[in-house]
Write a protein that holds these residues in place. Structure first.
Motif, PDB file in Angstrom:
ATOM      1  N   LEU A  39       0.834  -1.200   0.000  1.00 12.84           N
ATOM      2  CA  LEU A  39       0.000   0.000   0.000  1.00 12.84           C
ATOM      3  C   LEU A  39       0.872   1.254   0.000  1.00 12.84           C
ATOM      4  N   LYS A  40       0.546   2.203  -0.862  1.00 12.56           N
ATOM      5  CA  LYS A  40       1.187   3.519  -0.804  1.00 12.56           C
ATOM      6  C   LYS A  40       0.315   4.405   0.070  1.00 12.56           C
ATOM      7  N   VAL A  41       0.923   5.077   1.039  1.00 15.50           N
ATOM      8  CA  VAL A  41       0.164   5.908   1.978  1.00 15.50           C
ATOM      9  C   VAL A  41       0.681   7.338   1.921  1.00 15.50           C
ATOM     10  N   PHE A  42      -0.217   8.285   1.697  1.00 16.00           N
ATOM     11  CA  PHE A  42       0.131   9.707   1.671  1.00 16.00           C
ATOM     12  C   PHE A  42      -0.633  10.430   2.771  1.00 16.00           C
ATOM     13  N   THR A  43       0.058  11.357   3.441  1.00 15.46           N
ATOM     14  CA  THR A  43      -0.569  12.069   4.553  1.00 15.46           C
ATOM     15  C   THR A  43      -0.693  13.574   4.304  1.00 15.46           C
ATOM     16  N   ASN A  44      -0.245  14.036   3.138  1.00 17.47           N
ATOM     17  CA  ASN A  44      -0.524  15.424   2.783  1.00 17.47           C
ATOM     18  C   ASN A  44      -0.818  15.514   1.295  1.00 17.47           C
ATOM     19  N   ALA A  45      -1.654  16.470   0.943  1.00 18.64           N
ATOM     20  CA  ALA A  45      -2.195  16.565  -0.410  1.00 18.64           C
ATOM     21  C   ALA A  45      -1.110  16.829  -1.456  1.00 18.64           C
ATOM     22  N   GLU A  46      -0.103  17.618  -1.119  1.00 17.62           N
ATOM     23  CA  GLU A  46       0.940  17.957  -2.097  1.00 17.62           C
ATOM     24  C   GLU A  46       1.672  16.711  -2.577  1.00 17.62           C
TER      25      GLU A  46
END
Length: 445
Positions: free
Chosen positions: A407-414
């Motif tokens: 899983l790729k996990v992103f925590t900020n929109a940029e």
């Protein structure tokens, strides 16, 4: 009749306000913020508040009904003034019941599928020019408003939501409707901020089934064990009609329903949608629509708004957006996407931003939810956690709960947007699941 809406800008509230205006009522309202599309739609009808905010002076003894939205707080100054004057204060569902108490009420309930099933029923009835009153939670093709209220129609079709009725009425909305005909599509724990345990949540559905009027009808999903238990343990008298997933096949990328009348080509896909369709067929049957007429109409049903809705992109890439965010909905939607696009590279994006989905206890429900996708991405905002006053969540915890190491996990929109821009959208197929907007991501480009 003079009505005043406290929190008129909500997606449900503004539609009810428009429906009452169309019915000839005097309608006023207030809100501290009104966003699109509510703003334009209210403005078009001449009922958009001139100023944002709460104004107790708007509340006078001439008002026949105050309708209180969930967005308002218990200490709202307009609410306080209404109580002081002894005015009749309704929640949204309570007022809908008042408008339909002399009609045959058809209520579609369940943790998932209720919007789609309600939409299918209304599509079929509209196709065959059968007039009914209604309330549905999505914008439908061929309908100007999500609520219709008349003095003349004999039936009212209501999407039944288990969430709270108003800040001062903590009953589940669907408990106020007292259905003559009901459907129960499935039960999977949701709204953990309100229903702290699974049994608390199931109890709402027990009460819903108990609220069916004597001699009424319940159409229910026999493939859901929790639904079956609730139905079998019900003590009130009603007719029980079970339904299950019908036979179908995918030919050249198009779903064909197997029926006694031959193959019926459909414009939607996914086993969960076909299960929903079968429930809708049985409800339509109770409303006098024969199977042949149902199939004729359902062929042109393209789906409810944001339910596996295809997005028209500038580059002609294949991308679908879906409102799925609760675990059972995500799993059903991913499964449908896998089945429909077996030979394509599949990208799946999920945004977590509801209170439940960001709760570490509830995250357990997402186990293997994104399996089977070639690229799986989860996005949540650390800022959203701060706003909700929730504890930080690590990307590693997300991977652990989803039981998906890739899983790729992103925590900020940029960072999410930067990754999005590296992808060639003309290659593969894309599934975007959220009740939000992925931090402002434009899905058309």
């Amino acid at each position: 009749m003079k009505t005043h809406f406290i929190a008129i800008g909500g997606s449900a509230m503004h539609n009810l306000a428009i429906a009452l205006k169309d019915k000839g009522y005097q309608v006023t309202g207030s809100d501290d913020a009104v966003f699109e599309p509510s703003r334009s739609r209210l403005e078009k009808k001449g009922i958009l508040p001139e100023q944002m905010g709460w104004f107790p002076e708007k509340i006078t003894s001439e008002i026949d009904a105050v309708i209180l939205g969930m967005h308002a707080h218990q200490d709202n100054p307009e609410l306080a003034r209404a109580k002081e004057l002894g005015l009749k204060i309704y929640s949204y569902p309570e007022f809908l019941y008042e408008q339909s108490k002399n009609k045959t009420r058809v209520v579609i309930a369940g943790s998932h599928g209720k919007t789609t099933i309600t939409s299918m029923i209304l599509h079929v009835l509209n196709f065959h020019q059968k007039e009914v009153d209604f309330m549905v939670g999505a914008q439908l093709e061929g309908f100007d408003c999500m609520v219709k209220l008349t003095e003349d129609n004999d039936f009212m079709v209501l999407e039944g939501d288990e969430y709270l009725s108003s800040p001062i009425d903590l009953r589940s909305k669907f408990l106020l409707y007292q259905p003559n005909i009901a459907l129960l599509s499935g039960i999977a724990w949701d709204h953990i901020n309100v229903f702290k345990t699974f049994d608390d949540y199931i109890e709402q559905f027990r009460r819903f089934v108990a609220s069916i009027t004597a001699g009424g009808v319940l159409v229910y999903n026999e493939e859901d064990p929790e639904v079956v238990k609730v139905v079998e343990n019900a003590e009130n008298y009603f007719r029980k009609i079970p339904y299950k997933t019908p036979e179908y096949e995918i030919v050249s990328g198009k779903v064909h329903l197997k029926t006694e009348m031959g193959d019926v080509p459909l414009s939607v896909f996914g086993a969960h949608n076909l299960l929903n369709m079968e429930g809708a067929r049985y409800i339509c049957h109770t409303l006098g629509i024969m199977d042949e007429d149902f199939y004729e109409a359902i062929m042109s049903f393209k789906g409810a708004s944001k339910r596996l809705e295809k997005v028209e992109r500038e580059d002609n890439g294949t991308l679908y957006k879906d409102f799925a965010h609760a675990p059972s909905k995500v799993k059903a939607t991913v499964k449908a996407f896998q089945e429909q696009f077996k030979n394509e590279k599949k990208y799946g994006f999920l945004e977590l931003h509801t209170y439940s989905s960001l709760n570490p206890v509830f995250l357990e429900q997402y186990d293997h939810a994104m399996d089977g996708l070639d690229e799986a991405v989860v996005f949540y905002s650390e800022d959203a956690l701060k706003i909700k006053r929730m504890e930080p969540i690590s990307p590693d915890l997300i991977k652990e709960k989803f039981k998906n190491e890739n899983l790729k996990v992103f925590t900020n929109a940029e960072d999410l947007h930067a990754y999005w821009n590296t992808l060639d959208k003309t290659r593969g197929v894309y599934l975007m699941m959220s009740s939000g907007n992925f931090g402002g991501l434009d899905l058309t480009k």
